[in-house]
Design a protein around this motif. Structure first.
Motif, PDB file in Angstrom:
ATOM      1  N   PHE A 134       0.836  -1.196   0.000  1.00 38.68           N
ATOM      2  CA  PHE A 134       0.000   0.000   0.000  1.00 38.68           C
ATOM      3  C   PHE A 134       0.876   1.253   0.000  1.00 38.68           C
ATOM      4  O   PHE A 134       2.050   1.216   0.350  1.00 38.68           O
ATOM      5  CB  PHE A 134      -0.913   0.012   1.226  1.00 38.68           C
ATOM      6  CG  PHE A 134      -1.971  -1.061   1.219  1.00 38.68           C
ATOM      7  CD1 PHE A 134      -3.188  -0.844   0.592  1.00 38.68           C
ATOM      8  CD2 PHE A 134      -1.745  -2.288   1.833  1.00 38.68           C
ATOM      9  CE1 PHE A 134      -4.173  -1.825   0.582  1.00 38.68           C
ATOM     10  CE2 PHE A 134      -2.716  -3.272   1.831  1.00 38.68           C
ATOM     11  CZ  PHE A 134      -3.927  -3.046   1.199  1.00 38.68           C
ATOM     12  N   GLY A 135       0.230   2.362  -0.370  1.00 40.64           N
ATOM     13  CA  GLY A 135       0.939   3.632  -0.477  1.00 40.64           C
ATOM     14  C   GLY A 135       1.281   3.895  -1.922  1.00 40.64           C
ATOM     15  O   GLY A 135       1.977   3.092  -2.566  1.00 40.64           O
ATOM     16  N   TRP A 136       0.787   5.032  -2.462  1.00 41.15           N
ATOM     17  CA  TRP A 136       1.020   5.322  -3.876  1.00 41.15           C
ATOM     18  C   TRP A 136       2.504   5.348  -4.208  1.00 41.15           C
ATOM     19  O   TRP A 136       2.916   4.975  -5.316  1.00 41.15           O
ATOM     20  CB  TRP A 136       0.374   6.659  -4.237  1.00 41.15           C
ATOM     21  CG  TRP A 136       0.568   7.008  -5.682  1.00 41.15           C
ATOM     22  CD1 TRP A 136      -0.244   6.698  -6.733  1.00 41.15           C
ATOM     23  CD2 TRP A 136       1.684   7.706  -6.248  1.00 41.15           C
ATOM     24  NE1 TRP A 136       0.295   7.151  -7.917  1.00 41.15           N
ATOM     25  CE2 TRP A 136       1.482   7.779  -7.642  1.00 41.15           C
ATOM     26  CE3 TRP A 136       2.837   8.271  -5.716  1.00 41.15           C
ATOM     27  CZ2 TRP A 136       2.380   8.404  -8.504  1.00 41.15           C
ATOM     28  CZ3 TRP A 136       3.738   8.880  -6.575  1.00 41.15           C
ATOM     29  CH2 TRP A 136       3.502   8.950  -7.946  1.00 41.15           C
ATOM     30  N   ALA A 137       3.336   5.765  -3.243  1.00 42.32           N
ATOM     31  CA  ALA A 137       4.778   5.874  -3.490  1.00 42.32           C
ATOM     32  C   ALA A 137       5.409   4.536  -3.848  1.00 42.32           C
ATOM     33  O   ALA A 137       6.526   4.502  -4.360  1.00 42.32           O
ATOM     34  CB  ALA A 137       5.475   6.462  -2.267  1.00 42.32           C
ATOM     35  N   SER A 138       4.715   3.438  -3.591  1.00 43.53           N
ATOM     36  CA  SER A 138       5.273   2.125  -3.918  1.00 43.53           C
ATOM     37  C   SER A 138       5.496   1.961  -5.413  1.00 43.53           C
ATOM     38  O   SER A 138       6.358   1.187  -5.841  1.00 43.53           O
ATOM     39  CB  SER A 138       4.348   1.020  -3.409  1.00 43.53           C
ATOM     40  OG  SER A 138       3.075   1.086  -4.044  1.00 43.53           O
ATOM     41  N   ASP A 145      -3.807  -5.989  -8.088  1.00 47.38           N
ATOM     42  CA  ASP A 145      -5.008  -5.137  -8.077  1.00 47.38           C
ATOM     43  C   ASP A 145      -4.726  -3.796  -7.407  1.00 47.38           C
ATOM     44  O   ASP A 145      -5.208  -2.745  -7.863  1.00 47.38           O
ATOM     45  CB  ASP A 145      -6.158  -5.848  -7.347  1.00 47.38           C
ATOM     46  CG  ASP A 145      -6.684  -7.044  -8.126  1.00 47.38           C
ATOM     47  OD1 ASP A 145      -6.466  -7.080  -9.352  1.00 47.38           O
ATOM     48  OD2 ASP A 145      -7.300  -7.944  -7.507  1.00 47.38           O
ATOM     49  N   ILE A 146      -3.949  -3.804  -6.330  1.00 48.67           N
ATOM     50  CA  ILE A 146      -3.598  -2.560  -5.637  1.00 48.67           C
ATOM     51  C   ILE A 146      -2.684  -1.714  -6.517  1.00 48.67           C
ATOM     52  O   ILE A 146      -2.862  -0.492  -6.634  1.00 48.67           O
ATOM     53  CB  ILE A 146      -2.930  -2.856  -4.283  1.00 48.67           C
ATOM     54  CG1 ILE A 146      -3.870  -3.668  -3.389  1.00 48.67           C
ATOM     55  CG2 ILE A 146      -2.524  -1.556  -3.589  1.00 48.67           C
ATOM     56  CD1 ILE A 146      -3.229  -4.125  -2.092  1.00 48.67           C
ATOM     57  N   ILE A 147      -1.726  -2.357  -7.146  1.00 45.55           N
ATOM     58  CA  ILE A 147      -0.813  -1.648  -8.033  1.00 45.55           C
ATOM     59  C   ILE A 147      -1.579  -0.980  -9.164  1.00 45.55           C
ATOM     60  O   ILE A 147      -1.344   0.193  -9.497  1.00 45.55           O
ATOM     61  CB  ILE A 147       0.238  -2.618  -8.596  1.00 45.55           C
ATOM     62  CG1 ILE A 147       1.101  -3.179  -7.470  1.00 45.55           C
ATOM     63  CG2 ILE A 147       1.115  -1.913  -9.641  1.00 45.55           C
ATOM     64  CD1 ILE A 147       2.028  -4.296  -7.900  1.00 45.55           C
ATOM     65  N   ASP A 148      -2.503  -1.704  -9.764  1.00 45.76           N
ATOM     66  CA  ASP A 148      -3.284  -1.153 -10.882  1.00 45.76           C
ATOM     67  C   ASP A 148      -4.124   0.033 -10.430  1.00 45.76           C
ATOM     68  O   ASP A 148      -4.302   1.005 -11.187  1.00 45.76           O
ATOM     69  CB  ASP A 148      -4.190  -2.238 -11.470  1.00 45.76           C
ATOM     70  CG  ASP A 148      -3.404  -3.323 -12.196  1.00 45.76           C
ATOM     71  OD1 ASP A 148      -2.237  -3.066 -12.542  1.00 45.76           O
ATOM     72  OD2 ASP A 148      -3.951  -4.429 -12.398  1.00 45.76           O
ATOM     73  N   GLU A 159      -3.677   3.725 -12.116  1.00 50.06           N
ATOM     74  CA  GLU A 159      -4.819   4.388 -12.737  1.00 50.06           C
ATOM     75  C   GLU A 159      -5.079   5.738 -12.086  1.00 50.06           C
ATOM     76  O   GLU A 159      -5.466   6.700 -12.759  1.00 50.06           O
ATOM     77  CB  GLU A 159      -6.061   3.506 -12.613  1.00 50.06           C
ATOM     78  CG  GLU A 159      -7.305   4.100 -13.259  1.00 50.06           C
ATOM     79  CD  GLU A 159      -8.517   3.203 -13.137  1.00 50.06           C
ATOM     80  OE1 GLU A 159      -9.619   3.630 -13.548  1.00 50.06           O
ATOM     81  OE2 GLU A 159      -8.380   2.072 -12.624  1.00 50.06           O
ATOM     82  N   TYR A 160      -4.828   5.826 -10.783  1.00 46.82           N
ATOM     83  CA  TYR A 160      -5.078   7.083 -10.072  1.00 46.82           C
ATOM     84  C   TYR A 160      -4.126   8.174 -10.543  1.00 46.82           C
ATOM     85  O   TYR A 160      -4.538   9.296 -10.846  1.00 46.82           O
ATOM     86  CB  TYR A 160      -4.944   6.877  -8.568  1.00 46.82           C
ATOM     87  CG  TYR A 160      -5.215   8.136  -7.775  1.00 46.82           C
ATOM     88  CD1 TYR A 160      -6.510   8.622  -7.633  1.00 46.82           C
ATOM     89  CD2 TYR A 160      -4.170   8.849  -7.195  1.00 46.82           C
ATOM     90  CE1 TYR A 160      -6.769   9.788  -6.931  1.00 46.82           C
ATOM     91  CE2 TYR A 160      -4.419  10.015  -6.488  1.00 46.82           C
ATOM     92  CZ  TYR A 160      -5.713  10.475  -6.360  1.00 46.82           C
ATOM     93  OH  TYR A 160      -5.969  11.634  -5.670  1.00 46.82           O
ATOM     94  N   SER A 161      -2.832   7.869 -10.600  1.00 44.13           N
ATOM     95  CA  SER A 161      -1.837   8.856 -11.055  1.00 44.13           C
ATOM     96  C   SER A 161      -0.574   8.125 -11.475  1.00 44.13           C
ATOM     97  O   SER A 161       0.155   7.617 -10.620  1.00 44.13           O
ATOM     98  CB  SER A 161      -1.520   9.866  -9.952  1.00 44.13           C
ATOM     99  OG  SER A 161      -0.556  10.802 -10.392  1.00 44.13           O
ATOM    100  N   GLU A 210      -1.671  10.543  -3.084  1.00 47.40           N
ATOM    101  CA  GLU A 210      -2.201   9.417  -2.312  1.00 47.40           C
ATOM    102  C   GLU A 210      -3.717   9.389  -2.486  1.00 47.40           C
ATOM    103  O   GLU A 210      -4.398  10.337  -2.117  1.00 47.40           O
ATOM    104  CB  GLU A 210      -1.850   9.559  -0.832  1.00 47.40           C
ATOM    105  CG  GLU A 210      -2.178   8.345   0.004  1.00 47.40           C
ATOM    106  CD  GLU A 210      -1.377   7.130  -0.448  1.00 47.40           C
ATOM    107  OE1 GLU A 210      -2.014   6.098  -0.746  1.00 47.40           O
ATOM    108  OE2 GLU A 210      -0.138   7.220  -0.527  1.00 47.40           O
ATOM    109  N   PRO A 211      -4.287   8.326  -3.068  1.00 46.79           N
ATOM    110  CA  PRO A 211      -5.723   8.302  -3.355  1.00 46.79           C
ATOM    111  C   PRO A 211      -6.561   8.521  -2.102  1.00 46.79           C
ATOM    112  O   PRO A 211      -6.184   8.081  -1.006  1.00 46.79           O
ATOM    113  CB  PRO A 211      -5.940   6.889  -3.917  1.00 46.79           C
ATOM    114  CG  PRO A 211      -4.605   6.466  -4.421  1.00 46.79           C
ATOM    115  CD  PRO A 211      -3.604   7.099  -3.510  1.00 46.79           C
ATOM    116  N   PRO A 212      -7.699   9.188  -2.231  1.00 48.09           N
ATOM    117  CA  PRO A 212      -8.610   9.335  -1.097  1.00 48.09           C
ATOM    118  C   PRO A 212      -9.150   7.981  -0.675  1.00 48.09           C
ATOM    119  O   PRO A 212      -9.104   7.006  -1.430  1.00 48.09           O
ATOM    120  CB  PRO A 212      -9.716  10.251  -1.634  1.00 48.09           C
ATOM    121  CG  PRO A 212      -9.633  10.110  -3.117  1.00 48.09           C
ATOM    122  CD  PRO A 212      -8.199   9.848  -3.444  1.00 48.09           C
ATOM    123  N   ILE A 213      -9.681   7.910   0.525  1.00 45.29           N
ATOM    124  CA  ILE A 213     -10.031   6.628   1.126  1.00 45.29           C
ATOM    125  C   ILE A 213     -11.104   5.880   0.352  1.00 45.29           C
ATOM    126  O   ILE A 213     -11.160   4.636   0.379  1.00 45.29           O
ATOM    127  CB  ILE A 213     -10.472   6.836   2.605  1.00 45.29           C
ATOM    128  CG1 ILE A 213     -10.378   5.544   3.379  1.00 45.29           C
ATOM    129  CG2 ILE A 213     -11.848   7.460   2.664  1.00 45.29           C
ATOM    130  CD1 ILE A 213      -8.972   4.975   3.459  1.00 45.29           C
TER     131      ILE A 213
END
Length: 378
Positions: A95-99, A134-137, A141-143, A164-167
């Motif tokens: 988790f975490g967009w920075a990943s 699925d989390i990576i995708d 897709e978010y940014s 970081e995507p909203p909840i």
């Protein structure tokens, strides 16, 4: 050559002058050669030799050294109840967009090329972990890029946005799939900063100024056509940072994500990918967070060590380069760091722009008053 006018007979002056000229040319040529092939040879070799190359062996040795430095440089600062190592070839939710887009270096002279660097997900895969696609995708897709505002980072301009995507992006379906995939979770938090990018002490002020300037531009106010920094919120319903919160604290979007992950998983590892000493008191507020790894800018291949640390192949250091604080307001530099841009000098900016078309419109200052308690102030 000048003295020949008085010291040499008229018929011989041209001979003396030509001889002196040739001697002068030879002297200059010899000196230039001594300099070029002596103390300046390493600098000029690519030009003098018309072709410069680095052998594949040297490149491989360099990457191996960087990976070794990464293994020795990352620090395991928390490992309660033997949270690490994780079993090899196991499933892991990241988790975490920075990943998907970590920080590999600083800025300015400390920057690093991210186009070919070993990233976090590759490191995990190479170490035998299976990550939840699925989390990576969802993050991609978010940014797909770090800058939500669509602008690049440079010494004179910074987009501080943290995508970081909203909840609401962490749907029940996504989280249930994650729990079915694995009972282990890893959270990645990143922060940039460096030369020409003193991190803001009040991110909410940056957010407000950004949106104020956008409104001004939309209304045709040309004086607001350029701004030195930018931030794009992850939601229209809230600001990512409350008033007074610095860039080295968690954003509201990150806090919501961490709360969500810790409520769904009992075994959580946190990776802090930052070149600054972040405020990390929150890692003690969740009993689910069993391990914390500090992984600062890793360069071309240093991140390859992360997966090996997680599976126990590498025994990481427990020593940090920097001191990480619980409360940034107690640090000696807190009142002085940040980018302080004047917002009442539009007439001066217009005059400077007219005088020099290359002028970027920034009028700012930073007052370093901490002496030895602040790094790289010049």
């Amino acid at each position: 050559m000048i003295a020949a006018h008085w010291l040499v007979k008229k018929g011989m002056r041209h001979v003396v002058r030509w001889g002196a000229g040739v001697s002068w040319a030879l002297i200059v040529t010899i000196i230039a050669n001594v300099i070029c092939f002596g103390p300046m040879y390493n600098n000029l070799a690519p030009i003098l030799n018309t072709c410069a190359s680095v052998t594949e062996e040297s490149i491989a040795d360099s990457l191996a050294t960087i990976e070794e430095v990464g293994a020795e440089g990352m620090a395991l600062v928390k490992n309660d109840n033997n949270a690490l190592p994780l079993a090899k070839d196991s499933n892991l939710n990241v988790f975490g967009w920075a990943s998907i887009n970590p920080i590999y270096g600083g800025t300015g002279s400390g920057s690093s090329d991210s186009s070919s660097a070993v990233d976090i997900l590759t490191s995990l895969s190479d170490a035998g972990f299976n990550v939840n696609q699925d989390i990576i995708d969802m993050y991609k897709e978010y940014s797909p890029t770090r800058n939500l505002g669509g602008n690049v980072v440079s010494v004179s301009y910074t987009d501080w946005s943290l995508p970081e995507p909203p909840i609401e992006n962490y749907t029940d379906e996504l989280m249930q799939g994650a729990k079915d995939f694995s009972d282990k979770a890893m959270i990645v938090i990143s922060r940039s900063g460096g030369e020409g990018q003193d991190v803001p002490a009040d991110m909410n002020a940056v957010i407000k100024e950004t949106y104020n300037r956008r409104d001004q531009v939309a209304n045709g106010n040309e004086n607001y056509n350029y701004y030195a920094c930018n931030y794009t919120n992850n939601s229209e319903s809230y600001d990512d940072f409350d008033p007074g919160k610095s860039y080295l604290e968690l954003s509201n979007s990150e806090e919501a994500m961490i709360e969500k992950v810790c409520s769904e998983f009992d075994d959580v590892v946190v990776v802090i990918n930052a070149n600054n000493a972040m405020e990390l008191g929150w890692t003690e507020e969740y009993e689910q967070i069993g391990a914390v790894i500090l992984a600062p800018g890793t360069g071309a291949s240093g991140m390859a060590a992360l997966g090996d640390i997680l599976n126990g192949t590498v025994n990481p250091s427990g020593r940090t380069v920097d001191t990480y604080v619980y409360d940034l307001t107690q640090t000696p530099y807190y009142n002085n760091f940040g980018g302080f841009t004047y917002n009442n000098v539009s007439d001066l900016q217009a005059a400077l722009t007219e005088k020099d078309p290359a002028y970027q419109g920034v009028v700012s200052f930073v007052n370093y008053a901490e002496g030895i308690y602040v790094g790289y102030p010049f």
